[in-house]
Design a protein around this motif. Structure first.
Motif, PDB file in Angstrom:
ATOM      1  N   ASN A 121     -38.970   5.267 -35.095  1.00  0.00           N
ATOM      2  CA  ASN A 121     -40.157   5.089 -35.917  1.00  0.00           C
ATOM      3  C   ASN A 121     -39.847   4.394 -37.244  1.00  0.00           C
ATOM      4  N   LEU A 122     -38.587   4.490 -37.625  1.00  0.00           N
ATOM      5  CA  LEU A 122     -38.197   3.875 -38.890  1.00  0.00           C
ATOM      6  C   LEU A 122     -37.677   2.461 -38.680  1.00  0.00           C
ATOM      7  N   TRP A 123     -37.771   2.007 -37.430  1.00  0.00           N
ATOM      8  CA  TRP A 123     -37.063   0.786 -37.083  1.00  0.00           C
ATOM      9  C   TRP A 123     -37.554  -0.452 -37.838  1.00  0.00           C
ATOM     10  N   GLY A 124     -38.883  -0.624 -37.859  1.00  0.00           N
ATOM     11  CA  GLY A 124     -39.389  -1.844 -38.495  1.00  0.00           C
ATOM     12  C   GLY A 124     -39.422  -2.996 -37.514  1.00  0.00           C
ATOM     13  N   GLY A 125     -39.322  -4.191 -38.020  1.00  0.00           N
ATOM     14  CA  GLY A 125     -39.600  -5.408 -37.253  1.00  0.00           C
ATOM     15  C   GLY A 125     -38.708  -5.681 -36.061  1.00  0.00           C
ATOM     16  N   ARG A 126     -37.520  -5.132 -36.053  1.00  0.00           N
ATOM     17  CA  ARG A 126     -36.585  -5.553 -35.002  1.00  0.00           C
ATOM     18  C   ARG A 126     -36.597  -4.641 -33.784  1.00  0.00           C
ATOM     19  N   GLU A 127     -37.441  -3.609 -33.811  1.00  0.00           N
ATOM     20  CA  GLU A 127     -37.402  -2.648 -32.710  1.00  0.00           C
ATOM     21  C   GLU A 127     -37.609  -3.302 -31.345  1.00  0.00           C
ATOM     22  N   ARG A 128     -38.651  -4.121 -31.260  1.00  0.00           N
ATOM     23  CA  ARG A 128     -38.988  -4.727 -29.982  1.00  0.00           C
ATOM     24  C   ARG A 128     -37.838  -5.607 -29.481  1.00  0.00           C
ATOM     25  N   GLU A 129     -37.284  -6.392 -30.375  1.00  0.00           N
ATOM     26  CA  GLU A 129     -36.213  -7.312 -30.017  1.00  0.00           C
ATOM     27  C   GLU A 129     -34.984  -6.544 -29.500  1.00  0.00           C
ATOM     28  N   ILE A 130     -34.669  -5.458 -30.186  1.00  0.00           N
ATOM     29  CA  ILE A 130     -33.486  -4.695 -29.809  1.00  0.00           C
ATOM     30  C   ILE A 130     -33.699  -3.952 -28.498  1.00  0.00           C
ATOM     31  N   THR A 131     -34.900  -3.432 -28.294  1.00  0.00           N
ATOM     32  CA  THR A 131     -35.204  -2.782 -27.021  1.00  0.00           C
ATOM     33  C   THR A 131     -35.146  -3.796 -25.886  1.00  0.00           C
ATOM     34  N   GLU A 132     -35.643  -4.981 -26.144  1.00  0.00           N
ATOM     35  CA  GLU A 132     -35.625  -6.038 -25.134  1.00  0.00           C
ATOM     36  C   GLU A 132     -34.183  -6.400 -24.769  1.00  0.00           C
ATOM     37  N   GLN A 133     -33.353  -6.530 -25.790  1.00  0.00           N
ATOM     38  CA  GLN A 133     -31.929  -6.837 -25.569  1.00  0.00           C
ATOM     39  C   GLN A 133     -31.281  -5.727 -24.738  1.00  0.00           C
ATOM     40  N   ALA A 134     -31.615  -4.477 -25.057  1.00  0.00           N
ATOM     41  CA  ALA A 134     -31.065  -3.335 -24.312  1.00  0.00           C
ATOM     42  C   ALA A 134     -31.523  -3.385 -22.856  1.00  0.00           C
ATOM     43  N   ALA A 165     -21.823  -1.978 -21.822  1.00  0.00           N
ATOM     44  CA  ALA A 165     -23.136  -2.562 -22.126  1.00  0.00           C
ATOM     45  C   ALA A 165     -23.489  -2.333 -23.595  1.00  0.00           C
ATOM     46  N   ARG A 166     -23.238  -1.121 -24.067  1.00  0.00           N
ATOM     47  CA  ARG A 166     -23.567  -0.798 -25.460  1.00  0.00           C
ATOM     48  C   ARG A 166     -22.767  -1.662 -26.436  1.00  0.00           C
ATOM     49  N   SER A 167     -21.503  -1.926 -26.104  1.00  0.00           N
ATOM     50  CA  SER A 167     -20.688  -2.740 -27.008  1.00  0.00           C
ATOM     51  C   SER A 167     -21.279  -4.149 -27.131  1.00  0.00           C
ATOM     52  N   LEU A 168     -21.964  -4.608 -26.071  1.00  0.00           N
ATOM     53  CA  LEU A 168     -22.519  -5.966 -26.102  1.00  0.00           C
ATOM     54  C   LEU A 168     -23.773  -6.059 -26.968  1.00  0.00           C
ATOM     55  N   MET A 169     -24.374  -4.899 -27.270  1.00  0.00           N
ATOM     56  CA  MET A 169     -25.540  -4.889 -28.154  1.00  0.00           C
ATOM     57  C   MET A 169     -25.197  -5.480 -29.521  1.00  0.00           C
ATOM     58  N   ALA A 170     -23.937  -5.416 -29.900  1.00  0.00           N
ATOM     59  CA  ALA A 170     -23.516  -5.918 -31.210  1.00  0.00           C
ATOM     60  C   ALA A 170     -23.261  -7.432 -31.194  1.00  0.00           C
ATOM     61  N   ARG A 171     -23.422  -8.059 -30.035  1.00  0.00           N
ATOM     62  CA  ARG A 171     -23.137  -9.492 -29.860  1.00  0.00           C
ATOM     63  C   ARG A 171     -21.732  -9.844 -30.355  1.00  0.00           C
ATOM     64  N   PRO A 172     -20.698  -9.188 -29.782  1.00  0.00           N
ATOM     65  CA  PRO A 172     -19.330  -9.384 -30.264  1.00  0.00           C
ATOM     66  C   PRO A 172     -18.729 -10.725 -29.857  1.00  0.00           C
ATOM     67  N   LYS A 173     -17.712 -11.131 -30.620  1.00  0.00           N
ATOM     68  CA  LYS A 173     -16.916 -12.301 -30.239  1.00  0.00           C
ATOM     69  C   LYS A 173     -15.700 -11.864 -29.441  1.00  0.00           C
ATOM     70  N   LEU A 174     -15.161 -10.702 -29.824  1.00  0.00           N
ATOM     71  CA  LEU A 174     -14.001 -10.148 -29.110  1.00  0.00           C
ATOM     72  C   LEU A 174     -14.350  -8.739 -28.641  1.00  0.00           C
ATOM     73  N   VAL A 175     -14.206  -8.511 -27.337  1.00  0.00           N
ATOM     74  CA  VAL A 175     -14.446  -7.193 -26.775  1.00  0.00           C
ATOM     75  C   VAL A 175     -13.105  -6.579 -26.405  1.00  0.00           C
ATOM     76  N   MET A 176     -12.822  -5.394 -26.938  1.00  0.00           N
ATOM     77  CA  MET A 176     -11.552  -4.725 -26.662  1.00  0.00           C
ATOM     78  C   MET A 176     -11.815  -3.475 -25.839  1.00  0.00           C
ATOM     79  N   LEU A 177     -11.221  -3.432 -24.645  1.00  0.00           N
ATOM     80  CA  LEU A 177     -11.511  -2.353 -23.706  1.00  0.00           C
ATOM     81  C   LEU A 177     -10.246  -1.534 -23.471  1.00  0.00           C
ATOM     82  N   ASP A 178     -10.298  -0.248 -23.809  1.00  0.00           N
ATOM     83  CA  ASP A 178      -9.127   0.607 -23.626  1.00  0.00           C
ATOM     84  C   ASP A 178      -9.235   1.310 -22.275  1.00  0.00           C
TER      85      ASP A 178
END
Ligand code: ATP
Length: 254
Positions: A121-134, A165-178
């Protein structure tokens, strides 16, 4: 050939008591490639991950990410610069839904804040975009049918997928997987491997820790072998795994 590594580490050391957990003289992680970090238990792989991502601080040394100095930078800033990691034991939040976990990943994007990700509810303008990305990512990782389930209800392998999948929400350049494949059943292993390959196809660089050499051979472009904190070999998988010294000393147990 002009090299343009995503990470350059110089003289990075981390001691625990009398043990040199990490003692890396010089190491480059190539850009737009899949690099496997291998070595026996206790070689320092996880400690090296922790240092690069700001979850631990070294005794000495420096490194750059995407050309920016990173020594002493905190983990959340590292994440916002585009270096995202997963953990050997997944850090999925069981009492949040799959979608809510995904929204948390967006908090690592520049300009986002954790509480916004948590309280829609506190999200503001980017909520829709972020949900769509998810939603797009959940579909890609075949988790869309689980979207509104608590993450606690997921299998071990599904948690690994969710964490990736969650790590990709940040639009990373380098993904490190342990150890992304540890504890994942064979049916999901293949799909995880394909997802890792896709990260590269989409322009990301990948660094992953893995014990299973068949998987390393299958997806890695470059292999770094660590033992007792030091880099003891590096190169294309076929070459590194032919190295008899590497086989005898470091791969024999696996
Ligand atoms: P594995 O394949 O088992 O995950 P690893 O290659 O990731 O091993 P690390 O976990 O980085 O190895 O450990 C490197 C060395 O540092 C080991 O000797 C370990 O016991 C030691 N070590 C790691 N973390 C700590 C800590 N917080 N306190 C003390 N010693 C530690």
């Amino acid at each position: 050939r002009k090299r343009d590594p995503i990470v350059v580490a110089k003289q990075v050391t981390r001691r625990f008591g009398g043990i040199n957990a990490v003692d890396v003289d010089y190491l480059e992680i190539p850009r737009h490639k899949i690099t496997a970090l291998i070595g026996p238990n206790g070689a320092g792989k996880t400690t090296f991950f922790n240092l690069l991502t700001g979850f631990d601080q070294p005794n000495s040394g420096e490194w750059t990410f995407d050309g920016h100095p990173l020594s002493g930078v905190s983990s959340y800033k590292v994440a916002r610069m585009g270096m995202i990691r997963t953990f050997q034991l997944t850090k999925v939040m069981g009492k949040l839904t799959v979608l809510e976990n995904m929204r948390l990943g967006a908090a690592d994007q520049p300009g986002e804040r954790l509480f916004k990700a948590l309280f829609r509810n506190l999200w503001g303008g980017r909520e829709r975009e972020i949900t769509e990305q998810a939603n797009v990512l959940l579909q890609k990782f075949k988790l869309d049918t689980k979207r509104d389930d608590y993450a606690a209800s997921l299998s071990g392998g599904q948690r690994k997928l969710l964490e990736m999948a969650r790590s990709l929400m940040a639009r990373p350049k380098l993904v490190m997987l342990d150890e992304p494949m540890a504890g994942v059943n064979p049916a999901l292993t293949q799909s995880l491997l394909e997802h890792i390959k896709n990260l590269k196809a989409e322009g990301m660089s990948v660094l992953f820790v893995e014990h299973d050499m068949q998987m390393v051979r299958y997806i890695a472009d470059w292999v770094v072998v660590m033992a007792e904190g030091k880099v003891v070999a590096e190169g294309p998988p076929a070459e590194v795994m032919k190295d008899q010294a590497v086989i005898d000393a470091y791969l024999g147990a696996h």
